[in-house]
Design a protein around this motif. Structure first.
Motif, PDB file in Angstrom:
ATOM      1  N   LYS A 169     -12.318 -15.520 -37.807  1.00 23.09           N
ATOM      2  CA  LYS A 169     -11.248 -14.588 -37.750  1.00 23.09           C
ATOM      3  C   LYS A 169     -10.294 -15.088 -39.047  1.00 23.09           C
ATOM      4  N   SER A 170      -9.716 -13.966 -39.821  1.00 25.40           N
ATOM      5  CA  SER A 170      -8.778 -14.264 -40.645  1.00 25.40           C
ATOM      6  C   SER A 170      -7.175 -14.423 -40.107  1.00 25.40           C
ATOM      7  N   VAL A 171      -6.367 -14.954 -40.841  1.00 20.87           N
ATOM      8  CA  VAL A 171      -4.936 -15.166 -40.721  1.00 20.87           C
ATOM      9  C   VAL A 171      -4.336 -14.902 -41.856  1.00 20.87           C
ATOM     10  N   ILE A 172      -3.604 -13.630 -41.817  1.00 18.55           N
ATOM     11  CA  ILE A 172      -2.815 -12.980 -43.069  1.00 18.55           C
ATOM     12  C   ILE A 172      -1.383 -13.224 -42.665  1.00 18.55           C
ATOM     13  N   VAL A 173      -0.414 -13.750 -43.300  1.00 23.40           N
ATOM     14  CA  VAL A 173       1.183 -13.758 -43.380  1.00 23.40           C
ATOM     15  C   VAL A 173       1.624 -13.327 -44.677  1.00 23.40           C
ATOM     16  N   ASP A 174       2.533 -12.370 -44.538  1.00 26.08           N
ATOM     17  CA  ASP A 174       3.399 -11.895 -45.572  1.00 26.08           C
ATOM     18  C   ASP A 174       4.487 -12.573 -45.851  1.00 26.08           C
ATOM     19  N   GLU A 175       4.753 -13.062 -47.139  1.00 24.30           N
ATOM     20  CA  GLU A 175       5.841 -13.809 -47.317  1.00 24.30           C
ATOM     21  C   GLU A 175       7.225 -13.046 -46.957  1.00 24.30           C
ATOM     22  N   THR A 176       7.971 -13.994 -46.538  1.00 26.20           N
ATOM     23  CA  THR A 176       9.528 -13.328 -46.094  1.00 26.20           C
ATOM     24  C   THR A 176      10.728 -14.100 -47.158  1.00 26.20           C
ATOM     25  N   GLU A 203      11.564  -9.340 -49.481  1.00 24.69           N
ATOM     26  CA  GLU A 203      12.203  -9.469 -50.807  1.00 24.69           C
ATOM     27  C   GLU A 203      13.152  -8.234 -51.151  1.00 24.69           C
ATOM     28  N   ASP A 204      12.551  -7.138 -50.654  1.00 27.93           N
ATOM     29  CA  ASP A 204      13.337  -5.805 -51.050  1.00 27.93           C
ATOM     30  C   ASP A 204      14.490  -5.655 -50.069  1.00 27.93           C
ATOM     31  N   HIS A 205      14.647  -6.303 -48.818  1.00 25.18           N
ATOM     32  CA  HIS A 205      15.291  -6.232 -47.752  1.00 25.18           C
ATOM     33  C   HIS A 205      15.147  -4.954 -47.064  1.00 25.18           C
ATOM     34  N   TYR A 206      14.277  -4.386 -46.918  1.00 20.70           N
ATOM     35  CA  TYR A 206      13.807  -3.199 -46.180  1.00 20.70           C
ATOM     36  C   TYR A 206      12.613  -3.891 -45.154  1.00 20.70           C
ATOM     37  N   PRO A 207      12.903  -4.606 -44.327  1.00 17.94           N
ATOM     38  CA  PRO A 207      11.840  -5.276 -43.465  1.00 17.94           C
ATOM     39  C   PRO A 207      11.304  -4.343 -42.291  1.00 17.94           C
ATOM     40  N   LEU A 208       9.983  -4.580 -41.860  1.00 24.82           N
ATOM     41  CA  LEU A 208       9.594  -4.192 -40.689  1.00 24.82           C
ATOM     42  C   LEU A 208       8.370  -5.159 -40.389  1.00 24.82           C
ATOM     43  N   TYR A 209       8.577  -6.253 -39.755  1.00 23.10           N
ATOM     44  CA  TYR A 209       7.486  -7.112 -39.708  1.00 23.10           C
ATOM     45  C   TYR A 209       6.911  -6.833 -38.135  1.00 23.10           C
ATOM     46  N   VAL A 210       5.582  -7.385 -38.069  1.00 27.93           N
ATOM     47  CA  VAL A 210       4.801  -7.031 -36.823  1.00 27.93           C
ATOM     48  C   VAL A 210       3.726  -8.162 -36.709  1.00 27.93           C
ATOM     49  N   PHE A 211       3.332  -8.798 -35.626  1.00 27.89           N
ATOM     50  CA  PHE A 211       2.461  -9.837 -35.491  1.00 27.89           C
ATOM     51  C   PHE A 211       1.347  -8.735 -34.666  1.00 27.89           C
ATOM     52  N   SER A 224       5.647  -2.247 -44.937  1.00 30.57           N
ATOM     53  CA  SER A 224       5.898  -1.803 -46.138  1.00 30.57           C
ATOM     54  C   SER A 224       4.859  -2.341 -46.992  1.00 30.57           C
ATOM     55  N   GLN A 225       4.485  -3.590 -46.768  1.00 29.67           N
ATOM     56  CA  GLN A 225       3.518  -4.200 -47.643  1.00 29.67           C
ATOM     57  C   GLN A 225       2.171  -3.645 -47.250  1.00 29.67           C
ATOM     58  N   LEU A 226       1.958  -3.329 -45.888  1.00 25.25           N
ATOM     59  CA  LEU A 226       0.641  -2.852 -45.356  1.00 25.25           C
ATOM     60  C   LEU A 226       0.377  -1.659 -46.113  1.00 25.25           C
ATOM     61  N   ILE A 227       1.468  -0.856 -46.215  1.00 30.22           N
ATOM     62  CA  ILE A 227       1.324   0.698 -46.815  1.00 30.22           C
ATOM     63  C   ILE A 227       1.142   0.519 -48.205  1.00 30.22           C
ATOM     64  N   ILE A 228       1.575  -0.481 -48.928  1.00 29.13           N
ATOM     65  CA  ILE A 228       1.429  -0.812 -50.524  1.00 29.13           C
ATOM     66  C   ILE A 228      -0.230  -1.287 -50.413  1.00 29.13           C
ATOM     67  N   ASP A 229      -0.692  -2.283 -49.673  1.00 32.40           N
ATOM     68  CA  ASP A 229      -1.990  -2.966 -49.861  1.00 32.40           C
ATOM     69  C   ASP A 229      -2.847  -1.832 -49.425  1.00 32.40           C
ATOM     70  N   ALA A 230      -2.726  -0.948 -48.488  1.00 34.24           N
ATOM     71  CA  ALA A 230      -3.843  -0.198 -47.915  1.00 34.24           C
ATOM     72  C   ALA A 230      -4.443   0.966 -48.993  1.00 34.24           C
ATOM     73  N   PRO A 231      -5.752   0.800 -49.542  1.00 38.99           N
ATOM     74  CA  PRO A 231      -5.856   1.835 -50.395  1.00 38.99           C
ATOM     75  C   PRO A 231      -6.562   3.183 -49.391  1.00 38.99           C
ATOM     76  N   LEU A 232      -6.384   4.232 -49.942  1.00 40.05           N
ATOM     77  CA  LEU A 232      -6.806   5.334 -49.203  1.00 40.05           C
ATOM     78  C   LEU A 232      -8.215   5.580 -49.281  1.00 40.05           C
ATOM     79  N   ASN A 233      -8.898   5.068 -48.501  1.00 40.20           N
ATOM     80  CA  ASN A 233     -10.232   5.097 -48.406  1.00 40.20           C
ATOM     81  C   ASN A 233     -10.981   6.241 -47.743  1.00 40.20           C
ATOM     82  N   TRP A 234     -10.031   6.781 -47.004  1.00 43.86           N
ATOM     83  CA  TRP A 234     -10.784   7.905 -46.121  1.00 43.86           C
ATOM     84  C   TRP A 234      -9.816   8.996 -46.103  1.00 43.86           C
TER      85      TRP A 234
END
Length: 439
Positions: A169-176, A203-211, A224-234
């Motif tokens: 399994k991978s572990v991905i943690v976004d910076e705070t 960093e942009d002070h508009y956070p919504l973190y989830v585990f 917000s980082q999830l949306i930026i990182d997610a390519p529109l594949n489908w």
């Protein structure tokens, strides 16, 4: 199980085995009526329900169901052999915690449902954390979260356990943003990670973190980082009954990206959004030591362009000027670290006092429209991704390509995934959310 490629959503189940707490292992693949594997962006662990038709008295064979049995599942969507595609099997191990809905189908067969959850949940449930984090010069919340995940969730012992089944399994943690000191007072592992997510700032002070856990591993992510990182594949399209779409191919590709069914679970509710703090809110920060208060004012119209959403645009509000449907009270020591009278405390001010209203608004606008969509099974889809949906207004798709239902069409964040695996067919059921922008 299905013997050869038939259509999009055809399934190949490699293995379904159950291991009892005493070490007895049984192949239960032929007993399976349906498997459901659940992901949730706002839950910590994968879960499963396995419907069993038992004519071999499996309960007695393993010495009785007591909880803690291990269920191993490996599956993939079947592909057309002529295309020479090799899709890897998705492999999961669940710790079973409940046997329910037991009934007799006929004289020789009983049916029941086995419910399971990721092994990590089973191991962390009885544990409590009593520890100071960020001692010395402080630490980022992302660093604290990574430490908890590595020590208590996806630990070295868990990795050794999975190694036998070749699961990694991978572990991905976004910076705070910012450094903190926290004393965790007998919180569970899950409560600790929720606390970190609620306190975290970006960093942009508009956070919504989830585990959460998806099919690849564990994630402490900022949406917000999830949306930026997610390519529109489908892009999935809903074809109305009798639709004239001559460009639609007749083979696998046409079915793969077809919406089988959909339900609108929630649509724009202005009153609920107003009461939930989407448009305006005020937090009164009370500094007990300095005996003064400061207000943190949130105004959606002034900040909407700073939020990262699936659609862009803004939502319709009904809040008059100088009114606040939501008022919060919080204690604060903001700027104590810069005040000579209080610097000996070595206190790190809490960011939550300034970001709380933004986070509440962000979560509300992301889920302004919620849909449930069923598509042909796809093991590549996980929560946190973004997909595009197309709903045409008229039947003649070829001549009305630009005439989409603006209310339902658009980009959606995937918040829930249910992999529904039957004996012959495989569906993926998605719960999707978006902000319904003003055009």
């Amino acid at each position: 199980m299905s013997k050869g490629y038939q259509f999009a959503g055809d399934i190949e189940i490699d293995s379904v085995t159950l291991t009892s707490v005493t070490g007895v292992t049984l192949d239960v693949k032929e007993m399976v009526m349906e498997i459901n594997i659940f992901q949730n962006l706002f839950d910590h662990y994968l879960q499963c329900d396995i419907a069993i038709a038992d004519s071999l008295n499996m309960d007695s064979a393993i010495g009785g169901f007591v909880g803690g049995e291990m269920l191993y599942v490996a599956f993939r969507e079947r592909t057309d052999p002529s295309q020479n595609k090799k899709i890897p099997f998705k492999k999961h191990i669940f710790a079973l915690y409940e046997l329910s809905d037991k009934s007799r189908i006929n004289e020789n067969t009983e049916s029941y449902i086995l419910s399971g959850i990721s092994v990590e949940s089973y191991l962390t449930t009885p544990q409590k954390i009593n520890r100071a984090y960020g001692t010395g010069g402080g630490n980022t919340i992302s660093g604290m979260a990574k430490s908890v995940i590595d020590e208590f969730v996806y630990s070295s012992g868990v990795k050794d356990f999975y190694r036998k089944s070749k699961i990694r399994k991978s572990v991905i943690v976004d910076e705070t943003s910012g450094k903190h000191k926290f004393l965790i007072p007998s919180l569970s592992v899950d409560e600790t990670l929720d606390f970190f997510a609620n306190e975290a700032d970006s960093e942009d002070h508009y956070p919504l973190y989830v585990f959460y856990e998806d099919s690849r591993g564990f994630n402490f992510r900022n949406i917000s980082q999830l949306i930026i990182d997610a390519p529109l594949n489908w892009t999935y399209t809903y074809f109305m009954s009798g639709a004239n779409d001559e460009s639609k191919a007749s083979g696998e590709d046409s079915d793969t990206f077809k919406i089988i069914s959909y339900r609108v679970l929630k649509n724009n509710n202005i009153i609920e959004n107003t009461r939930g703090g989407l448009f305006k809110a005020k937090t009164i920060n009370l500094d007990i030591l300095k005996k003064k208060t400061t207000d943190a004012i949130f105004d959606y119209d002034k900040e909407v362009d700073n939020f990262t959403t699936t659609q862009g645009g803004s939502l319709l509000g009904i809040v008059p000027e100088n009114t606040f449907p939501i008022i919060n009270l919080a204690t604060t020591r903001i700027n104590h670290d810069q005040d000579g009278l209080f610097t000996k405390e070595k206190h790190f001010p809490k960011k939550i006092n300034t970001i709380f209203n933004k986070r509440q608004s962000y979560r509300k606008q992301l889920s302004n429209v919620i849909m449930e969509v069923t598509i042909p099974g796809d093991t590549k889809i996980d929560v946190g991704g973004v997909i595009d949906l197309e709903f045409y207004i008229h039947n003649d798709i070829e001549s009305d390509k630009n005439k989409l239902d603006a209310q339902l069409s658009g980009s959606y964040l995937i918040t829930k995934v249910r992999q529904q695996i039957g004996t012959e067919v495989f569906f993926t059921v998605l719960e999707l959310a978006k902000n319904n922008r003003l055009n």
